[in-house]
Design a protein around this motif. Structure first.
Motif, PDB file in Angstrom:
ATOM      1  N   SER A  28       0.840  -1.194   0.000  1.00  0.00           N
ATOM      2  CA  SER A  28       0.000   0.000   0.000  1.00  0.00           C
ATOM      3  C   SER A  28       0.872   1.240   0.000  1.00  0.00           C
ATOM      4  O   SER A  28       1.982   1.242   0.522  1.00  0.00           O
ATOM      5  CB  SER A  28      -0.907   0.024   1.232  1.00  0.00           C
ATOM      6  N   MET A 137      -4.361  -0.452  -3.140  1.00  0.00           N
ATOM      7  CA  MET A 137      -5.636  -0.222  -2.450  1.00  0.00           C
ATOM      8  C   MET A 137      -6.785  -0.917  -3.168  1.00  0.00           C
ATOM      9  O   MET A 137      -7.806  -0.314  -3.470  1.00  0.00           O
ATOM     10  CB  MET A 137      -5.918   1.278  -2.368  1.00  0.00           C
ATOM     11  N   ASN A 151     -11.657  -0.312  -5.538  1.00  0.00           N
ATOM     12  CA  ASN A 151     -10.882   0.478  -4.580  1.00  0.00           C
ATOM     13  C   ASN A 151     -11.314   0.101  -3.177  1.00  0.00           C
ATOM     14  O   ASN A 151     -12.503  -0.076  -2.915  1.00  0.00           O
ATOM     15  CB  ASN A 151     -11.256   1.969  -4.706  1.00  0.00           C
ATOM     16  N   LYS A 152     -10.354   0.051  -2.284  1.00  0.00           N
ATOM     17  CA  LYS A 152     -10.703   0.083  -0.866  1.00  0.00           C
ATOM     18  C   LYS A 152     -11.187   1.502  -0.608  1.00  0.00           C
ATOM     19  O   LYS A 152     -10.902   2.417  -1.378  1.00  0.00           O
ATOM     20  CB  LYS A 152      -9.476  -0.168  -0.002  1.00  0.00           C
ATOM     21  N   ARG A 153     -11.879   1.717   0.486  1.00  0.00           N
ATOM     22  CA  ARG A 153     -12.221   3.081   0.871  1.00  0.00           C
ATOM     23  C   ARG A 153     -11.016   3.633   1.627  1.00  0.00           C
ATOM     24  O   ARG A 153     -10.597   3.075   2.641  1.00  0.00           O
ATOM     25  CB  ARG A 153     -13.469   3.121   1.750  1.00  0.00           C
ATOM     26  N   TYR A 154     -10.448   4.721   1.089  1.00  0.00           N
ATOM     27  CA  TYR A 154      -9.244   5.288   1.684  1.00  0.00           C
ATOM     28  C   TYR A 154      -9.195   6.788   1.433  1.00  0.00           C
ATOM     29  O   TYR A 154      -9.936   7.330   0.629  1.00  0.00           O
ATOM     30  CB  TYR A 154      -7.976   4.621   1.124  1.00  0.00           C
ATOM     31  N   VAL A 166      -2.034   8.506   5.283  1.00  0.00           N
ATOM     32  CA  VAL A 166      -2.806   7.464   4.611  1.00  0.00           C
ATOM     33  C   VAL A 166      -3.791   6.895   5.619  1.00  0.00           C
ATOM     34  O   VAL A 166      -3.393   6.482   6.712  1.00  0.00           O
ATOM     35  CB  VAL A 166      -1.911   6.318   4.093  1.00  0.00           C
ATOM     36  N   GLU A 168      -7.142   4.188   5.746  1.00  0.00           N
ATOM     37  CA  GLU A 168      -7.996   3.270   5.007  1.00  0.00           C
ATOM     38  C   GLU A 168      -8.941   2.565   5.969  1.00  0.00           C
ATOM     39  O   GLU A 168      -8.632   2.407   7.145  1.00  0.00           O
ATOM     40  CB  GLU A 168      -7.183   2.278   4.177  1.00  0.00           C
ATOM     41  N   GLU A 169     -10.071   2.181   5.437  1.00  0.00           N
ATOM     42  CA  GLU A 169     -11.054   1.478   6.254  1.00  0.00           C
ATOM     43  C   GLU A 169     -10.613   0.029   6.422  1.00  0.00           C
ATOM     44  O   GLU A 169     -10.280  -0.637   5.439  1.00  0.00           O
ATOM     45  CB  GLU A 169     -12.440   1.532   5.603  1.00  0.00           C
ATOM     46  N   ASN A 172     -12.511  -2.314   4.259  1.00  0.00           N
ATOM     47  CA  ASN A 172     -12.493  -1.869   2.858  1.00  0.00           C
ATOM     48  C   ASN A 172     -13.645  -0.958   2.454  1.00  0.00           C
ATOM     49  O   ASN A 172     -13.488  -0.144   1.556  1.00  0.00           O
ATOM     50  CB  ASN A 172     -12.455  -3.047   1.868  1.00  0.00           C
ATOM     51  N   THR A 178     -12.234   7.283   7.377  1.00  0.00           N
ATOM     52  CA  THR A 178     -11.893   8.097   6.209  1.00  0.00           C
ATOM     53  C   THR A 178     -12.806   9.305   6.002  1.00  0.00           C
ATOM     54  O   THR A 178     -12.822   9.870   4.917  1.00  0.00           O
ATOM     55  CB  THR A 178     -11.913   7.226   4.936  1.00  0.00           C
TER      56      THR A 178
END
Length: 184
Positions: A28, A137, A151-154, A166, A168-169, A172, A178
């Motif tokens: 990441s 991600m 996408n992950k949620r970031y 950075v 991130e959840e 995801n 975020t």
């Protein structure tokens, strides 16, 4: 002497065969890294945006990765926190989704995100998930409602061309870590 073929349960045989191949997960994006140069789409396939070049000259910017345009969490919970946050007006914000540019344009213009364009929030499509992959991600959305790599949620804060934060959840897709309050 005859050789007998040994029959293994399929799960064990598959595990043995997979051990022969090595695949390291993508790392990441991390604090201190530069944003990868990837051509994304804004509003149409012909409007190409190199995200690294877009943020290169900015003192500070935020990149928000979302699993899907028009999803309830993205439209009702996540992006509205950036629309209503007072620092968004002075911080260039880029929302990136693994969708085609027609979908991200329609999402940007939807009633759910009213005010985003006035604030200068830009919605960019990553139709092949190339940016998501280079950021490290991604998650497999085929096991749930998204149907493909997503996408992950970031959220990533970039200052003077380098990543400074950075977030991130962990699951995801949730919306806890975020939000704009926690990122900005």
């Amino acid at each position: 002497m005859s050789l007998r073929r040994i029959s293994l349960p399929w799960q064990y045989a598959r595990a043995l065969s997979l051990r022969q191949f090595h695949s390291s997960p993508a790392r990441s994006i991390a604090v201190g890294d530069a944003i990868p140069s990837v051509q994304l789409k804004e509003d149409s396939p012909g409007n190409v945006v190199d995200i690294a070049k877009e943020i290169a000259g900015l003192k500070k910017a935020v990149i928000v990765g979302v699993p899907a345009a028009f999803s309830p969490a993205c439209s009702a919970s996540h992006i509205p926190t950036f629309i209503s946050h007072k620092k968004t007006e002075s911080t260039p914000t880029f929302v990136i989704s693994v969708n085609d540019p027609f979908v991200t344009k329609a999402w940007k213009e939807s009633d759910a995100l009213a005010g985003a364009t006035k604030l200068g929030i830009r919605f960019l499509a990553d139709p092949t998930a190339e940016f998501a992959k280079k950021m490290g991600m991604t998650f497999d959305g085929s096991v749930n409602i998204f149907g493909t790599l997503r996408n992950k949620r970031y959220a990533v804060v970039v200052e003077d061309g380098k990543v400074t934060k950075v977030v991130e959840e962990p699951d995801n897709t949730g919306v806890k870590e975020t939000t704009a309050d926690k990122v900005l």
